[in-house]
Scaffold this active site. Structure first.
Site, PDB file in Angstrom:
ATOM      1  N   GLY A   1       3.552   6.448   8.938  1.00  0.00           N
ATOM      2  CA  GLY A   1       4.815   6.726   8.262  1.00  0.00           C
ATOM      3  C   GLY A   1       5.865   5.673   8.476  1.00  0.00           C
ATOM      4  O   GLY A   1       6.862   5.605   7.754  1.00  0.00           O
ATOM      5  N   ASN A   2       5.679   4.829   9.496  1.00  0.00           N
ATOM      6  CA  ASN A   2       6.617   3.750   9.776  1.00  0.00           C
ATOM      7  C   ASN A   2       6.232   2.449   9.092  1.00  0.00           C
ATOM      8  O   ASN A   2       6.956   1.463   9.197  1.00  0.00           O
ATOM      9  CB  ASN A   2       6.719   3.507  11.285  1.00  0.00           C
ATOM     10  CG  ASN A   2       7.433   4.630  12.005  1.00  0.00           C
ATOM     11  OD1 ASN A   2       8.188   5.369  11.398  1.00  0.00           O
ATOM     12  ND2 ASN A   2       7.175   4.767  13.289  1.00  0.00           N
ATOM     13  N   SER A   3       5.080   2.403   8.431  1.00  0.00           N
ATOM     14  CA  SER A   3       4.665   1.152   7.805  1.00  0.00           C
ATOM     15  C   SER A   3       5.626   0.812   6.673  1.00  0.00           C
ATOM     16  O   SER A   3       6.101   1.661   5.930  1.00  0.00           O
ATOM     17  CB  SER A   3       3.234   1.254   7.289  1.00  0.00           C
ATOM     18  OG  SER A   3       3.115   2.286   6.341  1.00  0.00           O
ATOM     19  N   ASP A   7       0.120  -7.443   1.405  1.00  0.00           N
ATOM     20  CA  ASP A   7       0.589  -6.067   1.633  1.00  0.00           C
ATOM     21  C   ASP A   7       2.109  -5.988   1.627  1.00  0.00           C
ATOM     22  O   ASP A   7       2.709  -5.258   2.415  1.00  0.00           O
ATOM     23  CB  ASP A   7       0.035  -5.500   2.942  1.00  0.00           C
ATOM     24  CG  ASP A   7       0.166  -3.970   2.993  1.00  0.00           C
ATOM     25  OD1 ASP A   7       0.124  -3.343   1.924  1.00  0.00           O
ATOM     26  OD2 ASP A   7       0.338  -3.425   4.094  1.00  0.00           O
ATOM     27  N   GLY A  43     -10.362 -20.907  -1.068  1.00  0.00           N
ATOM     28  CA  GLY A  43     -11.457 -20.220  -0.418  1.00  0.00           C
ATOM     29  C   GLY A  43     -11.662 -20.560   1.035  1.00  0.00           C
ATOM     30  O   GLY A  43     -12.788 -20.853   1.455  1.00  0.00           O
ATOM     31  N   VAL A  44     -10.584 -20.531   1.827  1.00  0.00           N
ATOM     32  CA  VAL A  44     -10.733 -20.723   3.268  1.00  0.00           C
ATOM     33  C   VAL A  44     -10.016 -19.600   4.010  1.00  0.00           C
ATOM     34  O   VAL A  44      -9.013 -19.072   3.537  1.00  0.00           O
ATOM     35  CB  VAL A  44     -10.166 -22.081   3.758  1.00  0.00           C
ATOM     36  CG1 VAL A  44     -10.893 -23.244   3.120  1.00  0.00           C
ATOM     37  CG2 VAL A  44      -8.675 -22.174   3.529  1.00  0.00           C
ATOM     38  N   HIS A  51       0.814  -1.217   0.000  1.00  0.00           N
ATOM     39  CA  HIS A  51       0.000   0.000   0.000  1.00  0.00           C
ATOM     40  C   HIS A  51       0.851   1.273   0.000  1.00  0.00           C
ATOM     41  O   HIS A  51       0.365   2.345  -0.349  1.00  0.00           O
ATOM     42  CB  HIS A  51      -0.973  -0.014   1.190  1.00  0.00           C
ATOM     43  CG  HIS A  51      -0.363   0.333   2.508  1.00  0.00           C
ATOM     44  ND1 HIS A  51       0.015  -0.611   3.433  1.00  0.00           N
ATOM     45  CD2 HIS A  51      -0.070   1.530   3.072  1.00  0.00           C
ATOM     46  CE1 HIS A  51       0.504  -0.020   4.498  1.00  0.00           C
ATOM     47  NE2 HIS A  51       0.479   1.295   4.309  1.00  0.00           N
TER      48      HIS A  51
END
Length: 340
Positions: free
Chosen positions: A186-188, A112, A241-242, A82
């Site tokens: 900002g740390n992500s 992510d 799909g689990v 992201h």
């Protein structure tokens, strides 16, 4: 290029490619308690490899910022999907003020995670550790570089393991690490580090109200995803799909069914249009093996669900109440998402 074995030497000696040793004088270190020394040591080892990422968007020129960490000697960088999604231009700044351009190698919204490549050499890199060895209560340090001048640091303990988080893509990230080390947006993309200076997770701020705590994608998931992003630019997956959760198995159950592992994956829910529900898997089933191979946790299940198994019947061994059953599931490939 491979990175699944330990990379870099974090002992603080003068070997080529190793991170700089602590700048704290020995006589000063004696003034700190053991907790402080552990945090300072981790930051001194990994901090020089933590980057500030300034991102310019492709559509309207608007941008954002986040953190990243160099994790190979040939300048590959880990960050959040992201943070760099839709980027037209990425600038990476080291804590010493040096700045380099960076290009997107590949990103995976489903975890992510993203991998970048710096447009130049790096003098500092961290190494990935074994997140499976983490224990609840263990000291960890979250490091970020939100401003490009120096690292910001929060410390805490591992609060929980095996968490699940829903990403912006709508899918769940499994085997997530939760700590009480505070994380700001900002740390992500920065690293979660042990006291020995090993990166055991990549911090993510995908939950808007998650201030005061930290969620990190485990290093085991990072290794799996990053290898495929570097090789193919994306992750091809089977879709059954689990939604699952790592669970311990009672010792009597392990002995009775002669299971090779003492942990497995509990099915929390099944997707209405998924292959698992069509095959008869239900919530509460505990997956202990797939295609004859033990499944001890979500990461192992992800590794087994490779592109080679798309469209191929795969026998799943599950525990349902007191019975051990075999359910044959035919995985489907998750279609690639269009580029931003």
């Amino acid at each position: 290029m491979t990175f699944l074995s330990p990379i870099g030497d974090l002992r603080g000696d003068s070997e080529p490619g190793s991170l700089a040793t602590s700048s704290t004088a020995p006589e000063d270190m004696a003034l700190f308690d053991a907790y402080s020394r552990a945090v300072i040591g981790a930051v001194d080892k990994v901090g020089p490899a933590v980057l500030h990422l300034q991102v310019t968007g492709a559509k309207d020129g608007a941008g954002g910022a986040g953190s990243g960490v160099v994790f190979t000697p040939d300048a590959y960088v880990l960050t959040n999907s992201h943070v760099v999604s839709g980027a037209r231009k990425i600038e990476a700044a080291f804590p010493d003020g040096r700045s380099l351009g960076a290009s997107l190698v590949g990103d995976d919204p489903d975890t992510d995670l993203a991998v970048l490549r710096l447009d130049g050499d790096t003098s500092a890199f961290a190494r990935l550790g074994d997140s499976r060895q983490l224990r609840v209560g263990q000291l960890v340090v979250a490091i970020g570089n939100p401003f490009g001048f120096q690292c910001t640091v929060t410390a805490g303990v591992v609060s929980a393991l095996g968490r699940s988080l829903r990403t912006r893509s709508g899918r769940l990230i499994d085997s997530v690490i939760q700590t009480d080390a505070a994380l700001n947006p900002g740390n992500s993309g920065g690293p979660l580090v042990t006291s020995s200076g090993e990166v055991v997770g990549i911090n993510t701020a995908i939950i808007g109200m998650a201030q005061g705590i930290c969620f990190s994608i485990s290093a085991a998931t990072v290794e799996f995803v990053a290898a495929r992003l570097i090789r193919e630019g994306r992750v091809r997956r089977c879709y059954i799909g689990v939604a699952g959760q790592n669970v311990p198995l009672p010792r009597r159950v392990v002995r009775f069914h002669e299971l090779p592992r003492e942990t497995a994956v509990r099915v929390q829910s099944t997707a209405p249009d998924g292959a698992a529900r069509a095959a008869g898997l239900v919530g509460g089933d505990i997956i202990v093996a797939a295609d004859g191979l033990p499944v001890a946790d979500i990461d192992e299940l992800h590794r087994l669900m490779t592109e080679e198994r798309v469209g191929q019947p795969v026998p799943f061994t599950v525990l349902r109440l007191s019975q051990k059953l075999e359910v044959v599931v035919t995985p489907r490939e998750t279609p690639p998402r269009p580029s931003a």
